[in-house]
Design an enzyme around this catalytic site. Structure first.
Site, PDB file in Angstrom:
ATOM      1  N   ASN A 291     -44.336   9.158  43.053  1.00 25.48           N
ATOM      2  CA  ASN A 291     -44.674   9.140  41.519  1.00 25.48           C
ATOM      3  C   ASN A 291     -43.895  10.524  41.076  1.00 25.48           C
ATOM      4  O   ASN A 291     -43.032  10.373  40.160  1.00 25.48           O
ATOM      5  CB  ASN A 291     -45.999   8.943  41.342  1.00 25.48           C
ATOM      6  CG  ASN A 291     -46.490   7.687  41.084  1.00 25.48           C
ATOM      7  OD1 ASN A 291     -45.738   6.713  41.060  1.00 25.48           O
ATOM      8  ND2 ASN A 291     -47.932   7.446  41.325  1.00 25.48           N
ATOM      9  N   ARG A 294     -40.122  10.405  41.768  1.00 32.02           N
ATOM     10  CA  ARG A 294     -39.397   9.548  41.191  1.00 32.02           C
ATOM     11  C   ARG A 294     -38.745  10.573  39.902  1.00 32.02           C
ATOM     12  O   ARG A 294     -37.755  10.473  39.120  1.00 32.02           O
ATOM     13  CB  ARG A 294     -40.169   8.402  40.362  1.00 32.02           C
ATOM     14  CG  ARG A 294     -39.979   7.542  41.394  1.00 32.02           C
ATOM     15  CD  ARG A 294     -41.202   6.377  40.975  1.00 32.02           C
ATOM     16  NE  ARG A 294     -41.264   5.315  42.131  1.00 32.02           N
ATOM     17  CZ  ARG A 294     -42.004   4.245  42.249  1.00 32.02           C
ATOM     18  NH1 ARG A 294     -43.109   4.490  41.631  1.00 32.02           N
ATOM     19  NH2 ARG A 294     -41.935   3.499  43.453  1.00 32.02           N
ATOM     20  N   GLU A 414     -36.273   4.773  46.072  1.00 27.34           N
ATOM     21  CA  GLU A 414     -37.711   5.366  45.304  1.00 27.34           C
ATOM     22  C   GLU A 414     -38.049   4.708  44.422  1.00 27.34           C
ATOM     23  O   GLU A 414     -38.647   5.006  43.342  1.00 27.34           O
ATOM     24  CB  GLU A 414     -37.434   6.784  45.031  1.00 27.34           C
ATOM     25  CG  GLU A 414     -37.287   7.758  46.371  1.00 27.34           C
ATOM     26  CD  GLU A 414     -37.644   9.366  46.150  1.00 27.34           C
ATOM     27  OE1 GLU A 414     -38.577   9.455  45.138  1.00 27.34           O
ATOM     28  OE2 GLU A 414     -37.277  10.247  46.876  1.00 27.34           O
TER      29      GLU A 414
END
EC number: 1.3.8.5
Length: 432
Positions: A291, A294, A414
């Site tokens: 997370n 990203r 990703e």
């Protein structure tokens, strides 16, 4: 250890300035538009402003951004073409990243790091990507995945052992993907069976970035496949561990200087002390780090697109056709304005996600939005830039075609674009 900004500012005095001459060698750094030069955060509360603009930075962030820009232009730009052609990152570039403190940006100075903000990491990645996206992702993985996981979940002994190495000399590699576990990453088959004080790893990994240079591998393996993803555990595996085999780097379309290799584990014995965090929590750690990662990839795609745009605009302002500049044709002006607006939107999405993370606020939806949008825009921007430059843009004599090739990976790794859309939709569903 003194802060990154101080060290970089001292070093920057030794760096000479470079300016783009239209259609000069692609080793010359690109022109930078005034709109992308943000101001430092000064006396905000004194001016009665309670919320600063997203492109307003602290003094430290501005110094880091400026110094990394100089470093990238002086030490990386002259080598970009060679590294791309040879599919090999130059040792001098890797050494430079460590020497400049860019491989431990958020790591506490106690462990040899800089202790800077997460947005500082984002700004570093963005500036590096303006020159070479391969170098940017090399730095991004180290900071947002490897260092972050060890900082957050490592024991004091693990931190004391690995963080000083990772900030000064050792490259880390994140090992999650497998042949049958791409977007469905937790379908991984790599096993970790307990034998006394060790876990024995068997299996394989694919698409492992930085593997060629890595000295430490953070490996996700399942200690109990009967309970599915809840058996996934994180292991710290040193490069010289017997049974760990690093395959030949992939021959890729883009990011060619960044190695991507398969790995094989054949009875690799890992001490129980090298488990990162808790047994069975590897999937949680992977999700959490991805997370954050990203946002890093959004910064990479943003920087890549901006670098391509900055290189192209001076050309269309000087190129004469039908008696006037290409830029004077209204049809082209509208295209340029459209791309510039998209770049600004991608930048604001990326910075907003980073600031939310720093503030301890929910950021997962915003991170996916930033990664999705910046990746899509990078592909569109680089494609348009090739069209605007015409035939020369299609040749390897200039960097635009490389930006185009590098951009494609943004919609894939990703978390592919469709995965980001799934995440965004899931959060919208929950919000309403």
């Amino acid at each position: 250890m003194e802060g990154l900004a101080v060290r970089l500012l001292r070093g920057s005095r030794l760096l000479r300035r470079n300016f783009l001459t239209c259609l000069s060698s692609w080793k010359i750094p690109p022109h930078v538009s005034k709109s992308s030069q943000s101001e430092a955060l000064l006396n905000i509360t004194n001016n009665g402003i309670h919320f600063a603009p997203l492109q307003t930075f602290t003094d430290e962030e501005m110094m880091i951004k400026s110094s990394v820009k100089k470093f990238a232009q002086e030490q990386i730009a002259p080598l970009v073409s060679t590294m791309d052609e040879n599919s090999k990152m130059e040792k001098s570039v890797i050494q430079g990243l460590f020497q400049q403190g860019l491989m431990g940006i958020e790591v506490d100075p106690e462990y040899g790091g800089t202790g800077a903000s997460f947005l500082s990491t984002v700004l570093v990645i963005e500036e590096l990507a303006k020159v070479d996206a391969s170098v940017a992702v090399f730095c991004e993985i180290q900071n947002t995945l490897i260092n972050t996981l060890i900082r957050k979940h490592g024991t004091e002994e693990q931190k004391a052992t690995y963080l000083p190495q990772l900030t000064t000399e050792k490259v880390g590699s994140f090992c999650l993907s497998e042949a049958g576990a791409g977007s469905d990453s937790f379908a991984l088959k790599t096993r970790a069976d307990k034998e006394g004080d060790y876990y024995v790893l068997n299996g394989s990994k694919m698409w492992i970035s930085s593997a060629e240079h890595a000295g430490l591998f953070l490996v996700m393996a399942n200690v109990d496949p009967t309970i599915g993803y809840k058996g996934i555990t994180s292991f710290l595996v040193d490069r010289d561990t017997p049974g760990l085999h690093i395959g030949k780097p992939e021959n890729k379309l883009g990011l060619r200087a960044s190695s991507t290799c398969p790995l094989t584990f054949e009875n690799v014995k890992v001490p129980e002390a090298n488990i990162l965090g808790q047994i069975g929590h590897g999937y949680k750690y992977a999700i959490g780090s991805l997370n954050e990662g990203r946002i890093g990839i959004a910064a990479q795609m943003l920087g890549l697109a901006q670098g391509c745009f900055d290189y192209t605009i001076p050309y269309i302002k000087e190129r004469i056709q039908f008696g006037k500049r290409l830029f004077d044709f209204q049809g082209l002006q509208h295209q340029v304005a459209h791309v510039a607006t998209q770049l600004e939107a991608a930048r604001l999405l990326t910075y907003n996600a980073a600031r939310l993370l720093e503030a301890g606020k929910p950021f997962i939806k915003e991170a996916s939005m930033a990664k999705y949008y910046a990746s899509e825009i990078a592909g569109q921007t680089t494609s348009k830039c090739i069209e605007w430059m015409g035939g020369v843009g299609y040749t390897k004599d200039y960097p635009v075609e490389k930006y185009f090739r590098d951009a494609k990976i943004g919609t894939i790794y990703e978390g592919a674009s469709n995965i980001q859309l799934n995440t965004i939709a899931k959060h919208i569903d929950a919000e309403y």
